[in-house]
Design a protein around this motif. Sequence first.
Motif, PDB file in Angstrom:
ATOM      1  N   HIS A  12      40.824  20.275  32.220  1.00 52.91           N
ATOM      2  CA  HIS A  12      41.948  19.442  32.652  1.00 52.91           C
ATOM      3  C   HIS A  12      43.056  20.206  33.380  1.00 52.91           C
ATOM      4  O   HIS A  12      43.798  19.603  34.154  1.00 52.91           O
ATOM      5  N   CYS A  24      53.137  11.795  24.365  1.00 52.79           N
ATOM      6  CA  CYS A  24      52.568  11.096  23.203  1.00 52.79           C
ATOM      7  C   CYS A  24      53.566  10.945  22.054  1.00 52.79           C
ATOM      8  O   CYS A  24      53.522   9.960  21.329  1.00 52.79           O
ATOM      9  N   LYS A  36      40.801  11.549  26.041  1.00 53.81           N
ATOM     10  CA  LYS A  36      40.951  10.395  26.932  1.00 53.81           C
ATOM     11  C   LYS A  36      42.409  10.207  27.366  1.00 53.81           C
ATOM     12  O   LYS A  36      42.688   9.827  28.497  1.00 53.81           O
ATOM     13  N   ALA A  37      43.326  10.469  26.434  1.00 54.93           N
ATOM     14  CA  ALA A  37      44.750  10.325  26.756  1.00 54.93           C
ATOM     15  C   ALA A  37      45.184  11.359  27.790  1.00 54.93           C
ATOM     16  O   ALA A  37      46.023  11.077  28.655  1.00 54.93           O
ATOM     17  N   THR A  39      43.213  12.597  30.140  1.00 51.25           N
ATOM     18  CA  THR A  39      42.653  12.099  31.405  1.00 51.25           C
ATOM     19  C   THR A  39      43.486  10.953  31.961  1.00 51.25           C
ATOM     20  O   THR A  39      43.747  10.885  33.165  1.00 51.25           O
ATOM     21  N   GLU A  40      43.921  10.061  31.075  1.00 53.20           N
ATOM     22  CA  GLU A  40      44.722   8.907  31.519  1.00 53.20           C
ATOM     23  C   GLU A  40      46.060   9.355  32.081  1.00 53.20           C
ATOM     24  O   GLU A  40      46.516   8.872  33.127  1.00 53.20           O
ATOM     25  N   GLY A  41      46.729  10.287  31.407  1.00 51.65           N
ATOM     26  CA  GLY A  41      48.002  10.801  31.909  1.00 51.65           C
ATOM     27  C   GLY A  41      47.844  11.528  33.229  1.00 51.65           C
ATOM     28  O   GLY A  41      48.678  11.417  34.131  1.00 51.65           O
ATOM     29  N   GLN A  42      46.734  12.254  33.351  1.00 49.18           N
ATOM     30  CA  GLN A  42      46.435  12.966  34.586  1.00 49.18           C
ATOM     31  C   GLN A  42      46.276  11.982  35.741  1.00 49.18           C
ATOM     32  O   GLN A  42      46.759  12.214  36.852  1.00 49.18           O
ATOM     33  N   ARG A  43      45.623  10.846  35.464  1.00 53.85           N
ATOM     34  CA  ARG A  43      45.389   9.846  36.506  1.00 53.85           C
ATOM     35  C   ARG A  43      46.665   9.081  36.850  1.00 53.85           C
ATOM     36  O   ARG A  43      47.014   8.936  38.023  1.00 53.85           O
ATOM     37  N   LYS A  44      47.368   8.604  35.818  1.00 54.46           N
ATOM     38  CA  LYS A  44      48.500   7.700  36.052  1.00 54.46           C
ATOM     39  C   LYS A  44      49.706   8.414  36.640  1.00 54.46           C
ATOM     40  O   LYS A  44      50.389   7.864  37.505  1.00 54.46           O
ATOM     41  N   GLN A 112      57.440   9.077  34.979  1.00 59.63           N
ATOM     42  CA  GLN A 112      56.215   8.343  35.277  1.00 59.63           C
ATOM     43  C   GLN A 112      56.516   6.998  35.936  1.00 59.63           C
ATOM     44  O   GLN A 112      55.846   6.606  36.897  1.00 59.63           O
ATOM     45  N   ASP A 116      55.449   5.877  39.787  1.00 57.93           N
ATOM     46  CA  ASP A 116      54.708   4.626  39.988  1.00 57.93           C
ATOM     47  C   ASP A 116      55.419   3.752  41.022  1.00 57.93           C
ATOM     48  O   ASP A 116      54.777   3.203  41.929  1.00 57.93           O
TER      49      ASP A 116
END
Length: 444
Positions: A12, A24, A36-37, A39-44, A112, A116
């Motif tokens: 990651h 978190c 998974k969290a 990966t999600e933070g990396q994406r969002k 974040q 966005d």
Amino acid sequence: NAVDPFDTLAVHGADAIRWFFYTCSAPWIPKRYQDKAVTEGQRKFMGTLWNTYAFWVLYANIDNFDPTRYTLEYDKLPVMDRWMLSKMNSMVKTVDNSLMNYQIPEAARSLQEFVDDLSNWYVRRSRERFWAKGMEQDKINAFMTLYTALVTVAKAAAPMIPFMTEQIYQNIVRKVDGNAPESVHLCDFPEVNESWIDAELESDMDEVLKVVVMGRAARNAANIKNRQPIARMYVKADHELSRFYVQIIEEELNVKQVIFSNDVREFTSYTFKPQLKTVGPKYGKLLNRIRQTLTDIDGSAAMDTLNEKGQLTFDYDGQEVVLTKDDLLIDVSQKDGYVTEEDNYVTVVLDTNLTPELIEEGFVRELISKIQTMRKEAGFEVMDHISVFQDGNERIAELIKAHADEIKTEVMADHISIGAMSGFVKEWNINGENVMLGVEKTMK
């Protein structure tokens, strides 16, 4: 029961791991690692920030734009740019205050949300400004606003994602300004410009975003694609927005006319049923009569009474029955040809009746979308001019002939050939019509 940190770092990267721990929970609270969290933070967050940065670099390189040759002239900025700068300064203020008070997840959340808004609203709404020919003032405004936002968010996020922010800073600041600090980590934390914070502007744009989200939900409920134009949408909200904001809603939702109204009851009504958990214990013997009364009442009038007085009152042979919202199951019923979405503050009503003209326009938009997809799949560059070919469907051929100029402009086509085929070829089904399309780069 442990995770090897070096394996995780290899997969990651350090920034993504750091971001996970910031978002978190507070640093002093024990937390369970979740891949998974990460990966999600990396994406969002990180992926969105990087894509926005890459967008700026792409168009700055195309236009050889040097931000050191221009200044951000606030008085010349349109509303969208001033909104972005207001959000940026509000973000800096929130992040600074949160970090000062050890509110780490709150600081990360503010970053974040800003990224966005920057990517999924400002950049998306401003794309055509970057595509414009020449270097007019509006294009300069767009470049400088986005540049300012990227540099500021890089500095504000540097303590949390040090490696990505350093890479962004080196490429868009140090490469063009040799006098800038050697590293983003040697820069001062951004200062808040209070004069650029416009609370009313941010509030109005928040309402626009809410209406757009609810309008998209209504489209999904009606199973109508966003590329299919709609004649009208009615909006009931706390206050009516100016024409500038209404136009944004119309463009985002592909609606010809957005109408603000204080009364949308002609398109909707309400149905009521007793909430058995609360009504049963209080009025058990009267339950069937209450159920029948609620079935027979005028739903819109009852909802008005409920909103005004907070309760519905009935009399059964001298016994008073009082029902609040907690005692009722309330459903919205919709008039045929209309779809409604609502929350406590906003109601939108979408007119889903499609005329032949609207259906034809929807076909054209789908065609344009398919050709744009083929441009990408064929590996063409953003500024490449192309020729378009079509065969195998008379209806589509007539549509292309009738809207040739619009299609050419949107897909940067110099020629459209009907009944012929060349280049990168693909078969499509567009709203039930099968058609062959081809695209070919125009040689200069």
